[in-house]
Design a protein around this motif. Structure first.
Motif, PDB file in Angstrom:
ATOM      1  N   ILE A 202      10.836  67.004  35.592  1.00  0.00           N
ATOM      2  CA  ILE A 202      11.865  67.032  36.636  1.00  0.00           C
ATOM      3  C   ILE A 202      13.205  66.678  35.993  1.00  0.00           C
ATOM      4  O   ILE A 202      13.288  65.757  35.174  1.00  0.00           O
ATOM      5  CB  ILE A 202      11.559  65.992  37.743  1.00  0.00           C
ATOM      6  N   PHE A 203      14.250  67.405  36.374  1.00  0.00           N
ATOM      7  CA  PHE A 203      15.582  67.055  35.889  1.00  0.00           C
ATOM      8  C   PHE A 203      15.906  65.616  36.291  1.00  0.00           C
ATOM      9  O   PHE A 203      15.674  65.214  37.438  1.00  0.00           O
ATOM     10  CB  PHE A 203      16.654  67.978  36.477  1.00  0.00           C
TER      11      PHE A 203
ATOM     12  N   THR B  76      14.433  68.721  41.021  1.00  0.00           N
ATOM     13  CA  THR B  76      14.028  70.073  40.643  1.00  0.00           C
ATOM     14  C   THR B  76      13.245  70.074  39.334  1.00  0.00           C
ATOM     15  O   THR B  76      13.719  69.528  38.337  1.00  0.00           O
ATOM     16  CB  THR B  76      15.280  70.967  40.483  1.00  0.00           C
ATOM     17  N   PRO B  77      12.071  70.689  39.316  1.00  0.00           N
ATOM     18  CA  PRO B  77      11.372  70.874  38.034  1.00  0.00           C
ATOM     19  C   PRO B  77      12.220  71.779  37.130  1.00  0.00           C
ATOM     20  O   PRO B  77      12.728  72.815  37.588  1.00  0.00           O
ATOM     21  CB  PRO B  77      10.069  71.564  38.423  1.00  0.00           C
TER      22      PRO B  77
ATOM     23  N   THR C   6      14.412  76.781  36.428  1.00  0.00           N
ATOM     24  CA  THR C   6      15.665  77.387  35.979  1.00  0.00           C
ATOM     25  C   THR C   6      15.424  78.641  35.147  1.00  0.00           C
ATOM     26  O   THR C   6      16.372  79.287  34.735  1.00  0.00           O
ATOM     27  CB  THR C   6      16.509  76.386  35.159  1.00  0.00           C
ATOM     28  N   ALA C   7      14.150  78.956  34.889  1.00  0.00           N
ATOM     29  CA  ALA C   7      13.821  80.172  34.142  1.00  0.00           C
ATOM     30  C   ALA C   7      12.940  81.064  35.011  1.00  0.00           C
ATOM     31  O   ALA C   7      12.078  80.581  35.740  1.00  0.00           O
ATOM     32  CB  ALA C   7      13.088  79.828  32.847  1.00  0.00           C
ATOM     33  N   GLU C   8      13.167  82.362  34.943  1.00  0.00           N
ATOM     34  CA  GLU C   8      12.331  83.304  35.677  1.00  0.00           C
ATOM     35  C   GLU C   8      10.928  83.297  35.092  1.00  0.00           C
ATOM     36  O   GLU C   8      10.724  82.942  33.933  1.00  0.00           O
ATOM     37  CB  GLU C   8      12.923  84.712  35.571  1.00  0.00           C
TER      38      GLU C   8
ATOM     39  N   GLY D  61      19.157  82.637  26.051  1.00  0.00           N
ATOM     40  CA  GLY D  61      18.215  83.219  26.992  1.00  0.00           C
ATOM     41  C   GLY D  61      18.727  83.265  28.410  1.00  0.00           C
ATOM     42  O   GLY D  61      19.757  82.679  28.727  1.00  0.00           O
ATOM     43  N   VAL D  62      17.987  83.957  29.233  1.00  0.00           N
ATOM     44  CA  VAL D  62      18.343  84.134  30.641  1.00  0.00           C
ATOM     45  C   VAL D  62      17.777  82.983  31.466  1.00  0.00           C
ATOM     46  O   VAL D  62      16.623  82.594  31.299  1.00  0.00           O
ATOM     47  CB  VAL D  62      17.818  85.486  31.179  1.00  0.00           C
ATOM     48  N   ARG D  63      18.585  82.460  32.356  1.00  0.00           N
ATOM     49  CA  ARG D  63      18.174  81.439  33.314  1.00  0.00           C
ATOM     50  C   ARG D  63      18.666  81.881  34.688  1.00  0.00           C
ATOM     51  O   ARG D  63      19.446  82.820  34.815  1.00  0.00           O
ATOM     52  CB  ARG D  63      18.756  80.064  32.949  1.00  0.00           C
ATOM     53  N   ILE D  64      18.224  81.162  35.732  1.00  0.00           N
ATOM     54  CA  ILE D  64      18.602  81.537  37.093  1.00  0.00           C
ATOM     55  C   ILE D  64      19.113  80.320  37.857  1.00  0.00           C
ATOM     56  O   ILE D  64      18.647  79.204  37.647  1.00  0.00           O
ATOM     57  CB  ILE D  64      17.422  82.173  37.867  1.00  0.00           C
TER      58      ILE D  64
END
Length: 161
Positions: free
Chosen positions: A64-65, A86-87, A91-93, A117-120
């Motif tokens: 967890i953040f 938030t875990p 943040t990653a797909e 890399g891509v994060r969301i």
């Protein structure tokens, strides 16, 4: 919203954690994350207001953040309260989870690693991190206590509608 949450850098635990983030970064990379002189509280404020995205998570089975500076909260479109519940995997797909897991493992083994890399975001906006550094957090006894990541360059991606 209470002042302690509106200004998390004023909390004793966050002041201490900010020192841990900075000392761990210096330990693993040999570089300073932030050039700051002043009290621990002033340093915590400077880290929270820094012009880069900085986040850390703990050692839970599903980490967890436990910290996000103002840039991180803005990037992921979350409040402090939301972010720190938030875990970090969220943040990653799903498609990027294997690469994220590999990076976490590499940093755990080597102490730190570079990444892109891509994060969301929390609302599903995708962005590409270009200059990330991921490192292990260690406490005063050099015991592993989580990981942190920093980056300053990212580009939002257009959704293929």
């Amino acid at each position: 919203m209470s002042n302690a949450i509106a200004l998390p850098w004023e909390q004793e635990a966050i002041i201490h954690h900010s020192q841990r983030i900075l000392k761990s970064f210096q330990h693993w990379t040999g570089n300073s994350l932030l050039d700051v002189s002043g009290s621990p509280k002033e340093t915590a404020q400077a880290l929270f207001e820094a012009p880069f995205v900085l986040a850390s998570h703990g050692t839970e089975a599903d980490p967890i953040f436990n910290y996000g500076n103002r840039q991180a909260l803005t990037q992921w479109e979350l409040t402090w309260e939301e972010f720190t519940q938030t875990p970090s995997r969220k943040t990653a797909e799903e498609i990027a989870q294997a690469e994220r897991d590999r990076l976490l493992s590499e940093a755990a083994t080597k102490g730190f690693c570079y990444f892109a890399g891509v994060r969301i975001t929390s609302t599903g906006k995708r962005f590409y991190i270009q200059d990330g550094i991921l490192w292990n957090l260690v406490d005063e006894q050099h015991q592993y206590c989580g990981q942190a990541a920093v980056y300053s360059q990212c580009k939002f991606l257009v959704s293929p509608d």
